[in-house]
Design an enzyme around this catalytic site. Structure first.
Site, short mmCIF file in Angstrom:
data_model
loop_
_atom_site.label_atom_id
_atom_site.label_comp_id
_atom_site.label_asym_id
_atom_site.label_seq_id
_atom_site.Cartn_x
_atom_site.Cartn_y
_atom_site.Cartn_z
N ASP A 129 1.57 -1.01 0.12
CA ASP A 129 -0.11 -0.09 0.22
C ASP A 129 0.93 0.92 0.07
O ASP A 129 1.93 1.79 0.90
CB ASP A 129 -1.10 0.34 1.37
N HIS A 138 -0.46 4.33 -0.20
CA HIS A 138 -1.31 5.75 0.90
C HIS A 138 -1.29 5.97 2.04
O HIS A 138 -0.83 5.49 3.07
CB HIS A 138 -2.75 5.38 0.79
N SER A 142 -3.64 -4.50 1.64
CA SER A 142 -3.12 -4.15 4.02
C SER A 142 -4.13 -4.85 4.34
O SER A 142 -3.24 -5.29 5.24
CB SER A 142 -4.30 -2.56 3.50
#
Length: 922
Positions: free
Chosen positions: A757, A759, A810
């Site tokens: 991930d 982000h 995630s």
């Protein structure tokens, strides 16, 4: 001279039926039993394969008669010599022995008749079994199967290995009525040959079940050819079902496009009312001669009802005749469901995206509720709306993705309107991909593989894709992370292409690159070129990597404007217009989208193209303003009111109370008045940190709520985060001044966005809040592997670990982190947060694998409060007990709900029956 050489020179003669010949010997039950120790309650007559063990003299006499008739190739008497078919006779334990004996008997006879000028060949006969992987045995339960791929594969491996041991020259997978069964047989043949270090031809023969030219499992011949296009096939042909006259049009169809040699061994006409065949060698010979004279055959023989007299006639008919010359292999990607899909230049393949639990809340709800019938309507609507491929994704933390993928794909197979198109099997979990591949008789697309975990894993996954005859989406992602620039996109694509084509041996046409469609107009300048760089990379791939295709998830582009469908669809239309011109030929899109490029007003189009093509600075802000204005106008029109002026609105919010002004400033991302308002707040609040924990966090909570409801766009959230950061920087000197120099840190917190991930917005906000509450924050960044998080926690003596993630994979990685922490005998509290996380996921998946406290954080404002309790010796145990009790309740409610939910079919079977009481007694 082997088969591969001889087939180019002349038409080869195959033998005829073995079963028909066996019937002529008038064998008794005792002949079939022989001296084997068998059950008394089973009749074995008709199990012809066991004669290889009990009457080998009869089997060899049949081979002799065909060889003397002039057959170049004889089949082993092993059509049913595998565990699946022999289970009907309780002879599974003898199936391998039958196959070995059958191969040796044929080998001995072929060698006896072979000469240097006239070699004779043995084909290992591999039948389809009496069960199917693609069709349900229960009309009421279309997802049911009485045979699965792995069971069939194991049975075929045993049979193929015995045939190879017995010395066959080729494998003949025949009477194919289900392509998935044939795939399992080819899989077995390839794996056995690799293990033994040999390479024998794989010959396929299909049986067409009706005059529409489809197999029993529903595929057209074109679809069948597409399904096998990635396998190492030597020949394809037809046998059984029809006589030569009925078979002719389908052989002609094969001859127009087959890149393989063609075989035909038809029945002796169609069976009569007594199940017997009326054609004789004399009446059938002219019909076979017509097929031979047409130049569409390489191999000819006989099936049901034929014997050595038929074969003797075929020898003369084939002498000196020109064999079929295979067509060139198609230079285009071939996919298939029940029908074929050939992707030609200039064509755009619309991949339906709604059968995706990560992208459709409705589909997720229906799958969770086991309402598969309605879930299937989503697939039907997509196909009717123009989807040429259906993407299926079951990656949700609370679903058994592997089981759901298999179940849904089997249901799709029962829906002809949907099953006619190929499937894209979409998952971040490789076991789910494999489960999906084992359910598809057509040629599917795997979504996806990448170099993220290194070349070894990439090659392994690619070999699996090739093993199942699929095409594959290759993400532009490597060990360093996701490619976001033009240069990185083409670098990864070129590297992956050479590995796949040169090392794995994959056909370039089966490679579909996804150079990453990423969100633009997010408020971050570094994102502005994402769309343009994708388009540039697409053009480079098409020009420099011959045969490769380009795809992408188009909805990612406009994620910033979630909730504003018009802006999103307009952005997609503009992007696709330019990307398709550059060579993009696949796209995961909503086929029922209403906005086309031509529909977009000129003033809107100019702004959107400026953003997509990164033509000028400030375009993103213009698009954000346009989106906000359109949404406001839409809301006002719905309410039936008039549009207020911006000035009036601005003056109004400045007259609100201090807390309301601060929250409004955060929500709108307005930093102009922060210094003024925060100065007022410093006079009102005793400590500066209370301003952050109070009105600023209240504002952030409101932002989170609005974003979750789709009422705010991602760029607005980014502006909010920047404004929050600006506010913290204004307050930071006051926080430092108020801090007691002798005051120790409240605790050391490690934050990380987990592996897979990229982000970090939420994580960064948490870091600000925790730092403001006197915690020492160590931010490990994004894409952090579990072992690195654990090692850093030990090295730095962390008091708390915070895990963040935005995307579905995630969630699984968070479980891995908890596993690794447990293995390291740690009890450090874990705080989990992010858009896809939930308290239920923590209760079901994370907490059970870790003895330390695990806390789900709804938003950033809760972290410091939870941390205070976790690090307080007196409160920690009580808090842990509260969490455990809460998670126990959640787990119980979840399992109760699962017990309560039935599938639609199960519910119907258990319906209250008021009028059928008598029928149950019959």
């Amino acid at each position: 001279m082997d088969i591969r050489q001889l087939v180019k020179q002349r038409i080869l003669i195959l033998d005829g039926a073995i079963g028909t010949m066996i019937q002529g010997y008038g064998l008794s039950e005792g002949d079939f039993r022989g001296r084997l120790d068998l059950r008394d309650d089973v009749l074995y007559a008709g199990n012809n394969d066991m004669l290889c063990l009990t009457r080998p003299d009869i089997v060899q006499d049949i081979h002799r008669r065909y060889l003397e008739a002039g057959a170049d190739m004889i089949e082993t008497n092993t059509f049913s010599s595998q565990r699946i078919s022999q289970a009907d006779y309780h002879l599974e334990h003898l199936s391998g022995e039958m196959a070995l004996a059958g191969a040796r008997l044929a080998r001995e006879m072929a060698d006896r008749y072979a000469t240097a000028e006239r070699p004779r060949f043995v084909l290992g006969s591999i039948g389809p079994t009496n069960r199917t992987c693609s069709m349900s045995p229960d009309v009421a339960d279309p997802a049911a199967r009485d045979l699965d791929y792995d069971t069939l594969l194991d049975a075929y491996v045993e049979q193929v290995d015995a045939l190879a041991e017995g010395g066959v020259d080729a494998f003949l997978i025949e009477t194919i009525f289900d392509t998935l069964n044939a795939k399992a047989a080819m899989d077995a043949a390839v794996s056995v040959m690799e293990r033994r270090g040999i390479e024998l031809p794989i010959m396929l023969s299909v049986t067409v079940s009706d005059l529409a030219g489809r197999t029993l499992s529903g595929q057209t011949l074109d679809a069948f050819l597409a399904s096998i296009s990635s396998y190492p096939v030597f020949s394809v042909g037809l046998n059984c079902s029809f006589g030569p006259s009925q078979m002719k049009p389908y052989l002609e169809e094969l001859a127009r496009k087959s890149p393989y040699y063609i075989s035909a061994y038809p029945n002796a006409g169609l069976p009569n009312s007594m199940g017997l065949y009326d054609e004789t060698a004399d009446t059938m010979a002219p019909k076979i001669g017509a097929l031979i004279d047409e130049g569409i055959l390489n191999i000819v023989g006989g099936c049901c009802g034929t014997d050595d007299h038929f074969i003797a006639r075929y020898v003369d008919l084939a002498r000196g005749k020109q064999p079929y010359v295979p067509c060139d292999r198609s230079e285009y990607l071939q996919l298939s469901g029940l029908e074929p899909l050939e992707v030609r230049p200039g064509m755009f393949v619309n991949v339906g995206e709604r059968c995706n639990v990560a992208g459709s809340r409705k589909f997720l709800r229906l799958v969770k509720e086991k309402n598969y019938e309605e879930a299937l309507t989503i697939a039907r609507h997509q196909v009717s709306d123009g989807a040429m491929v259906v993407d299926v994704n079951m990656d949700d933390a609370l679903l058994d993705a592997e089981a759901e993928m298999s179940h849904f794909l089997r249901l799709l197979a029962s829906e002809p309107d949907v099953a006619r198109v190929p499937v894209m099997i979409d998952s971040s979990k490789w076991n789910v991909i494999l489960a999906g591949l084992k359910c598809c008789q057509g040629k599917s697309v795997v979504n996806s593989i990448s170099l993220k975990e290194g070349e070894d894993v990439f090659v392994s996954h690619a070999k699996d894709v090739k093993r199942f005859g699929a095409a594959v989406v290759v993400m532009c992602f490597d060990e360093e992370g996701q490619a976001t620039t033009y240069e990185r996109r083409i670098e990864i694509a070129q590297r992956a292409y050479h590995i796949l084509t040169e090392q794995v041996g994959m056909n370039a046409c089966d490679i579909i690159f996804d150079p990453n469609i990423l969100s633009i107009a997010t408020g971050l300048e570094e994102h502005d070129r994402y769309a343009l760089d994708f388009i540039r990379a697409t053009r480079w791939i098409k020009e420099n990597l011959p045969g490769a295709h380009v795809s992408g998830g188009v909805s990612n582009l406009s994620f910033s404007f979630r909730g504003n469908n018009y802006i999103r669809e307009a952005m997609h239309a503009v992007f696709l217009y330019h990307a398709i011109q550059a060579g993009m030929d696949f796209g995961i899109v909503n086929p029922s989208t209403r906005v086309t490029y031509e529909d977009i007003p000129e003033d809107h189009l100019r702004i959107i193209e400026d953003v997509v093509l990164c033509r000028r600075k400030g375009a993103a802000e213009d698009l954000i303003e346009l989106a906000a204005r359109l949404k406001q106008e839409q809301d006002v029109l719905k309410a039936g009111g008039a549009l207020p002026s911006a000035n009036v609105q601005q003056e109004a919010w400045r007259k609100e109370q201090l807390e309301a002004r601060l929250q409004y400033a955060l929500r709108k991302g307005i930093g102009d008045y922060l210094a003024e308002d925060l100065a007022e707040a410093l006079e009102k609040y005793p400590r500066a940190v209370q301003i952050i924990e109070g009105p600023l966090m209240d504002g952030m909570s409101e932002v989170g709520r609005l974003f979750g409801e789709g009422k705010m766009f991602l760029p607005q959230v980014v502006k909010t985060a920047r404004t929050m950061k600006q506010a913290v920087s204004i307050l930071q000197p006051h926080i430092e001044a108020e801090r007691d120099e002798n005051q120790t840190s409240a605790g050391r917190v490690i934050l990380a966005t987990v592996k897979g991930d990229v982000h970090d917005i939420g994580k960064n906000i948490v870091g600000v809040v925790m730092a403001c509450n006197n915690y020492e924050v160590i931010d490990l960044g994004v894409m952090v592997p579990a072992d690195q998080i654990v090692s850093k926690a030990i090295e730095l003596k962390a008091d708390i670990i915070g895990l963040s993630g935005l995307i579905t994979p995630s969630l699984e990685e968070m479980v891995c982190v908890a596993h690794e922490m447990e293995r390291a005998h740690l009890d450090i509290p874990i705080m989990i947060g992010g858009a896809t996380t939930s308290e239920m996921h923590v209760a079901l998946k994370v907490a059970p694998v870790y003895d330390g406290p695990v806390v789900w954080m709804k938003d950033a404002s809760q972290n410091s409060l939870a941390a205070a309790r976790l690090l307080n010796r007196e409160e920690r145990e009580a808090y842990k007990a509260e969490l455990d009790h809460r998670y126990d309740e959640l787990r119980k409610s979840y399992h109760d709900e699962q017990q309560r939910l039935l599938s639609i079919d199960d519910a119907r079977r258990q319906k209250l029956s008021l009028f059928d009481s008598h029928s149950d007694k019959k």
